[in-house]
Motif scaffolding. Sequence first.
Motif, PDB file in Angstrom:
ATOM      1  N   THR A 261       0.830  -1.209   0.000  1.00  0.00           N
ATOM      2  CA  THR A 261       0.000   0.000   0.000  1.00  0.00           C
ATOM      3  C   THR A 261       0.860   1.254   0.000  1.00  0.00           C
ATOM      4  OG1 THR A 261      -1.799  -1.146   1.145  1.00  0.00           O
ATOM      5  CG2 THR A 261      -1.810   1.250   1.238  1.00  0.00           C
ATOM      6  N   ALA A 262       1.950   1.227   0.783  1.00  0.00           N
ATOM      7  CA  ALA A 262       2.837   2.389   0.840  1.00  0.00           C
ATOM      8  C   ALA A 262       3.444   2.680  -0.535  1.00  0.00           C
ATOM      9  CB  ALA A 262       3.939   2.153   1.871  1.00  0.00           C
ATOM     10  N   TYR A 263       3.893   1.653  -1.216  1.00  0.00           N
ATOM     11  CA  TYR A 263       4.492   1.849  -2.543  1.00  0.00           C
ATOM     12  C   TYR A 263       3.447   2.229  -3.585  1.00  0.00           C
ATOM     13  CZ  TYR A 263       9.227   0.555  -1.327  1.00  0.00           C
ATOM     14  OH  TYR A 263      10.496   0.572  -0.797  1.00  0.00           O
ATOM     15  N   GLN A 264       2.285   1.621  -3.476  1.00  0.00           N
ATOM     16  CA  GLN A 264       1.195   1.926  -4.402  1.00  0.00           C
ATOM     17  C   GLN A 264       0.827   3.410  -4.324  1.00  0.00           C
ATOM     18  OE1 GLN A 264      -2.541   0.046  -3.340  1.00  0.00           O
ATOM     19  NE2 GLN A 264      -3.121  -0.166  -5.485  1.00  0.00           N
ATOM     20  N   LYS A 265       0.625   3.911  -3.109  1.00  0.00           N
ATOM     21  CA  LYS A 265       0.229   5.316  -2.934  1.00  0.00           C
ATOM     22  C   LYS A 265       1.330   6.269  -3.390  1.00  0.00           C
ATOM     23  CE  LYS A 265      -3.090   4.708   0.860  1.00  0.00           C
ATOM     24  NZ  LYS A 265      -3.359   4.981   2.299  1.00  0.00           N
ATOM     25  N   ALA A 266       2.573   5.994  -3.015  1.00  0.00           N
ATOM     26  CA  ALA A 266       3.676   6.890  -3.353  1.00  0.00           C
ATOM     27  C   ALA A 266       3.914   6.929  -4.858  1.00  0.00           C
ATOM     28  CB  ALA A 266       4.943   6.444  -2.625  1.00  0.00           C
ATOM     29  N   PHE A 267       3.853   5.770  -5.494  1.00  0.00           N
ATOM     30  CA  PHE A 267       4.096   5.729  -6.946  1.00  0.00           C
ATOM     31  C   PHE A 267       2.974   6.412  -7.716  1.00  0.00           C
ATOM     32  CE2 PHE A 267       3.544   3.707 -11.107  1.00  0.00           C
ATOM     33  CZ  PHE A 267       4.783   3.964 -11.673  1.00  0.00           C
ATOM     34  N   GLU A 268       1.728   6.125  -7.350  1.00  0.00           N
ATOM     35  CA  GLU A 268       0.592   6.728  -8.058  1.00  0.00           C
ATOM     36  C   GLU A 268       0.570   8.244  -7.870  1.00  0.00           C
ATOM     37  OE1 GLU A 268      -2.482   2.886  -7.980  1.00  0.00           O
ATOM     38  OE2 GLU A 268      -2.913   4.655  -6.751  1.00  0.00           O
ATOM     39  N   ALA A 269       1.054   8.722  -6.717  1.00  0.00           N
ATOM     40  CA  ALA A 269       1.120  10.169  -6.507  1.00  0.00           C
ATOM     41  C   ALA A 269       2.121  10.814  -7.455  1.00  0.00           C
ATOM     42  CB  ALA A 269       1.505  10.468  -5.053  1.00  0.00           C
ATOM     43  N   GLN A 270       3.198  10.109  -7.747  1.00  0.00           N
ATOM     44  CA  GLN A 270       4.209  10.621  -8.676  1.00  0.00           C
ATOM     45  C   GLN A 270       3.824  10.395 -10.132  1.00  0.00           C
ATOM     46  OE1 GLN A 270       8.278   9.502  -8.219  1.00  0.00           O
ATOM     47  NE2 GLN A 270       8.472  10.266  -6.121  1.00  0.00           N
ATOM     48  N   ASN A 271       2.976   9.378 -10.372  1.00  0.00           N
ATOM     49  CA  ASN A 271       2.609   8.991 -11.743  1.00  0.00           C
ATOM     50  C   ASN A 271       1.089   8.882 -11.844  1.00  0.00           C
ATOM     51  OD1 ASN A 271       5.440   8.002 -13.014  1.00  0.00           O
ATOM     52  ND2 ASN A 271       5.312   7.404 -10.859  1.00  0.00           N
TER      53      ASN A 271
ATOM     54  N   ALA B 156      11.652   0.876 -11.352  1.00  0.00           N
ATOM     55  CA  ALA B 156      12.672   1.905 -11.128  1.00  0.00           C
ATOM     56  C   ALA B 156      12.358   2.725  -9.883  1.00  0.00           C
ATOM     57  CB  ALA B 156      12.775   2.808 -12.358  1.00  0.00           C
ATOM     58  N   PHE B 157      11.079   3.019  -9.652  1.00  0.00           N
ATOM     59  CA  PHE B 157      10.687   3.784  -8.460  1.00  0.00           C
ATOM     60  C   PHE B 157      11.063   3.040  -7.181  1.00  0.00           C
ATOM     61  CE2 PHE B 157       7.601   4.439  -5.045  1.00  0.00           C
ATOM     62  CZ  PHE B 157       7.835   5.787  -4.771  1.00  0.00           C
ATOM     63  N   THR B 158      10.838   1.719  -7.148  1.00  0.00           N
ATOM     64  CA  THR B 158      11.137   0.958  -5.921  1.00  0.00           C
ATOM     65  C   THR B 158      12.617   0.975  -5.577  1.00  0.00           C
ATOM     66  OG1 THR B 158      11.496  -1.210  -6.990  1.00  0.00           O
ATOM     67  CG2 THR B 158       9.209  -0.613  -6.426  1.00  0.00           C
ATOM     68  N   MET B 159      13.465   1.205  -6.593  1.00  0.00           N
ATOM     69  CA  MET B 159      14.918   1.225  -6.367  1.00  0.00           C
ATOM     70  C   MET B 159      15.489   2.636  -6.278  1.00  0.00           C
ATOM     71  SD  MET B 159      16.117  -2.052  -8.673  1.00  0.00           S
ATOM     72  CE  MET B 159      14.815  -2.107  -9.918  1.00  0.00           C
ATOM     73  N   SER B 160      14.628   3.646  -6.421  1.00  0.00           N
ATOM     74  CA  SER B 160      15.059   5.041  -6.331  1.00  0.00           C
ATOM     75  C   SER B 160      15.217   5.458  -4.875  1.00  0.00           C
ATOM     76  CB  SER B 160      14.031   5.949  -7.011  1.00  0.00           C
ATOM     77  OG  SER B 160      12.827   5.971  -6.251  1.00  0.00           O
ATOM     78  N   VAL B 161      15.783   6.640  -4.627  1.00  0.00           N
ATOM     79  CA  VAL B 161      15.929   7.137  -3.264  1.00  0.00           C
ATOM     80  C   VAL B 161      14.574   7.238  -2.550  1.00  0.00           C
ATOM     81  CG1 VAL B 161      16.604   9.138  -1.861  1.00  0.00           C
ATOM     82  CG2 VAL B 161      18.130   8.292  -3.654  1.00  0.00           C
ATOM     83  N   PRO B 162      13.537   7.843  -3.161  1.00  0.00           N
ATOM     84  CA  PRO B 162      12.230   7.880  -2.470  1.00  0.00           C
ATOM     85  C   PRO B 162      11.679   6.481  -2.200  1.00  0.00           C
ATOM     86  CG  PRO B 162      12.270   9.452  -4.286  1.00  0.00           C
ATOM     87  CD  PRO B 162      13.498   8.618  -4.428  1.00  0.00           C
ATOM     88  N   GLY B 163      11.857   5.585  -3.149  1.00  0.00           N
ATOM     89  CA  GLY B 163      11.372   4.218  -2.957  1.00  0.00           C
ATOM     90  C   GLY B 163      12.117   3.483  -1.862  1.00  0.00           C
ATOM     91  N   GLN B 164      13.421   3.705  -1.774  1.00  0.00           N
ATOM     92  CA  GLN B 164      14.237   3.065  -0.741  1.00  0.00           C
ATOM     93  C   GLN B 164      13.961   3.643   0.642  1.00  0.00           C
ATOM     94  OE1 GLN B 164      17.087   0.465  -1.280  1.00  0.00           O
ATOM     95  NE2 GLN B 164      15.283   0.164  -2.553  1.00  0.00           N
ATOM     96  N   GLN B 165      13.674   4.942   0.696  1.00  0.00           N
ATOM     97  CA  GLN B 165      13.391   5.586   1.983  1.00  0.00           C
ATOM     98  C   GLN B 165      12.134   4.989   2.620  1.00  0.00           C
ATOM     99  OE1 GLN B 165      15.483   7.907   3.487  1.00  0.00           O
ATOM    100  NE2 GLN B 165      14.154   7.671   5.274  1.00  0.00           N
ATOM    101  N   LEU B 166      11.196   4.549   1.805  1.00  0.00           N
ATOM    102  CA  LEU B 166       9.967   3.934   2.327  1.00  0.00           C
ATOM    103  C   LEU B 166      10.262   2.685   3.163  1.00  0.00           C
ATOM    104  CD1 LEU B 166       7.524   4.120  -0.736  1.00  0.00           C
ATOM    105  CD2 LEU B 166       7.318   5.364   1.418  1.00  0.00           C
ATOM    106  N   LEU B 167      11.384   2.025   2.890  1.00  0.00           N
ATOM    107  CA  LEU B 167      11.710   0.787   3.602  1.00  0.00           C
ATOM    108  C   LEU B 167      11.898   1.010   5.102  1.00  0.00           C
ATOM    109  CD1 LEU B 167      14.226  -0.748   1.026  1.00  0.00           C
ATOM    110  CD2 LEU B 167      11.879  -1.502   1.464  1.00  0.00           C
ATOM    111  N   PHE B 168      12.208   2.247   5.514  1.00  0.00           N
ATOM    112  CA  PHE B 168      12.415   2.542   6.925  1.00  0.00           C
ATOM    113  C   PHE B 168      11.109   2.789   7.686  1.00  0.00           C
ATOM    114  CE2 PHE B 168      16.610   4.210   5.274  1.00  0.00           C
ATOM    115  CZ  PHE B 168      17.366   3.156   5.783  1.00  0.00           C
ATOM    116  N   ASP B 169       9.985   2.831   6.978  1.00  0.00           N
ATOM    117  CA  ASP B 169       8.692   2.968   7.659  1.00  0.00           C
ATOM    118  C   ASP B 169       8.608   1.866   8.719  1.00  0.00           C
ATOM    119  OD1 ASP B 169       5.888   2.356   8.284  1.00  0.00           O
ATOM    120  OD2 ASP B 169       5.366   3.731   6.672  1.00  0.00           O
ATOM    121  N   PRO B 170       8.246   2.202   9.977  1.00  0.00           N
ATOM    122  CA  PRO B 170       8.209   1.182  11.034  1.00  0.00           C
ATOM    123  C   PRO B 170       7.389  -0.051  10.688  1.00  0.00           C
ATOM    124  CG  PRO B 170       7.947   3.364  11.988  1.00  0.00           C
ATOM    125  CD  PRO B 170       7.909   3.552  10.495  1.00  0.00           C
TER     126      PRO B 170
END
Length: 443
Positions: free
Chosen positions: A40-50, A274-288
């Motif tokens: 869900t976190a990746y879905q929302k972040a990616f769709e917001a950018q695209n 590409a988004f999942t491997m980008s800086v914004p995509g990688q930063q999401l991994l630290f979400d608790p």
Amino acid sequence: MQRTYFTRALVAGLCGLGLAQAAGAGTVTVLTSFPKELTTAYQKAFEAQNPGIKIEILNKNTTASVAYVRELPEGQRPDVMWASAPDAFEVLARNKLLAPAPETVNKSAPPKIGNYPLNDPQGLYYGQALAGYGIMWNTRYLQAHKLPAPKEWSDLTRPEYFGHVAISSPSRSGTTQLTVETILQGEGWDKGWSQLLAMMGNAAAVTDRSFAVPDGVNNGQYGIGIVIDFFGLAGKYSGFPVDFAYPRMTAVVPANIALIAGAKNAEEARKFMAFTMSVPGQQLLFDPKISRLPILPYSMLKAPAGYPVPQEVASRAKVQFDANVGEARYQVVISLFDQMVTFRLKELQAATRAIHEAAKALQAKPNAKGSELLAQARSLAYTPLVGEANVKNEEFLELFRKNRRDVAVSKQLTGLEQMWADKARANYERAQQLAGEARSLAK
């Protein structure tokens, strides 16, 4: 007037069809075993950018995902495969079900984690996050039961942990399959299975889904869980009374992402990868709620204080994981685990309880004959039904790679698995009997 109506209706229908096709073209179907918190976190972040692209999540466990892709014809498959198990991706690659997407790779990521390549050398799948395997525990549960925190796999074979350990089935969980394979590679086939079977004799449950183990530890249903690191870290950083440790006999390997061959929307799929491997995509991994190890250097990201550093974990890990070895015996391992553990847990538990009781009695009152019987009981309970020579036999391995929809193949495999199940039951029952005799000699 009627003709005008039908003309307008036809035009409207064609426009609607065009919009539907456009919507389809802008939808990326992601096949994944990952939990909703992550997807869900990746879905929302990616769709917001695209805003022109939609992400559709198709959630299946890794083993089922591999079977799903293999069964679908080109043009009907999902677009992206996203999961933790590198050997599952090797299975898909062997069957020519993955397509290269080198332009999605983030060049800032290191080529290796320890000695393990981050990306597939053949260029068909790519590391998107990193993962190690270990033990999580509920601190309150252990305190209430006066148990020490386990740190090594061998700790979980000890009698005090009987009934306190949970694991998911590797046939239903790619992360558990990787954990099992890591132990087998680290200890060697025969010793690894002996350790696994002794650990599983202490198991309270073998769950259907990997999520059930950390959920059970978080809420105190189980004291200890055998998990991939992000389950333990997510519980810890989300505020549950849990902790996590990497045993020395672990490995750090990539969780992977890949473009599925014959994807309907390959261009959009590459953008998501590409988004999942980008800086914004990688930063999401630290979400608790996610708590995964990123592939990018921490100098490019904002990591929480005290967060595990992948290269440091890898430098301590004793297993140099070989995905080719794991892929070659993938089906054998999950099938053997099911027949010896998942479907025979009660018998294995009973044998293990009897072995623990006999060992305690013989420690208090040694007896040579009793010790001999106890050794026989352990050998029966904790020896794998498939020896190392078999898993080096290509003909034997090839049988498990064949399509079970073939009636002759299905009959042969079912017969073999039933033989394993029957033999396991007989061995556990005999082990329980021998341990009981050993205990009686110590009275």
